[in-house]
Scaffold this motif. Structure first.
Motif, short mmCIF file in Angstrom:
data_model
loop_
_atom_site.label_atom_id
_atom_site.label_comp_id
_atom_site.label_asym_id
_atom_site.label_seq_id
_atom_site.Cartn_x
_atom_site.Cartn_y
_atom_site.Cartn_z
N PHE A 16 0.17 1.03 -5.16
CA PHE A 16 1.53 1.52 -4.97
C PHE A 16 1.81 1.85 -3.51
O PHE A 16 2.77 1.35 -2.91
N ILE A 17 0.98 2.69 -2.92
CA ILE A 17 1.21 3.11 -1.53
C ILE A 17 0.97 1.95 -0.58
O ILE A 17 1.78 1.69 0.33
N SER A 19 1.19 -1.26 -1.07
CA SER A 19 2.23 -2.30 -1.13
C SER A 19 3.49 -1.88 -0.38
O SER A 19 4.15 -2.69 0.24
N HIS A 20 3.79 -0.58 -0.43
CA HIS A 20 4.96 -0.09 0.31
C HIS A 20 4.70 -0.11 1.82
O HIS A 20 5.61 -0.40 2.60
N ILE A 21 3.47 0.18 2.21
CA ILE A 21 3.12 0.12 3.63
C ILE A 21 3.22 -1.31 4.13
O ILE A 21 3.79 -1.58 5.19
N GLY A 23 5.05 -3.73 2.90
CA GLY A 23 6.47 -4.08 2.95
C GLY A 23 7.15 -3.55 4.19
O GLY A 23 7.93 -4.24 4.85
N ARG A 24 6.84 -2.32 4.53
CA ARG A 24 7.46 -1.70 5.71
C ARG A 24 6.99 -2.36 7.00
O ARG A 24 7.79 -2.59 7.92
N GLU A 27 8.85 -5.56 7.39
CA GLU A 27 10.22 -5.28 7.83
C GLU A 27 10.28 -4.98 9.32
O GLU A 27 11.26 -5.30 9.99
N TYR A 34 -3.44 -8.02 3.44
CA TYR A 34 -4.10 -6.91 2.76
C TYR A 34 -5.34 -7.37 2.01
O TYR A 34 -5.47 -8.51 1.61
#
Length: 51
Positions: A16-17, A19-21, A23-24, A27, A34
Motif C-alpha cells: 500500500f505505502i 505503491s503510493h510512493i 506513483g508519486r 508524477e 520496485y
C-alpha cells in the motif's frame, strides 16, 4: 524540475505505502522501479482467492 537522481528503486513497492510512493515519484518525473518479495501480500491474495 531537475533531479540529481532520475532512477529510484523502491523496496516493498507492491504494498500500500510503497505503491503510493512509486506513483508519486513517477508524477514527479522520476523513473521508479520496485522490488517486492510479495510473501505477505501473496499469502493474503491466495487466502482471498481460496475463499
Amino acid at each position: 524540475m531537475t533531479h540529481k537522481c532520475e532512477k529510484i528503486l523502491v523496496t516493498g513497492g507492491a504494498g500500500f505505502i510503497g505503491s503510493h510512493i512509486v506513483g508519486r515519484l513517477v508524477e514527479e518525473g522520476f523513473i521508479a522501479e520496485y522490488l517486492n518479495g510479495l510473501s505477505e501480500q501473496l499469502q493474503k491474495i491466495l487466502y482471498c482467492v481460496d475463499r
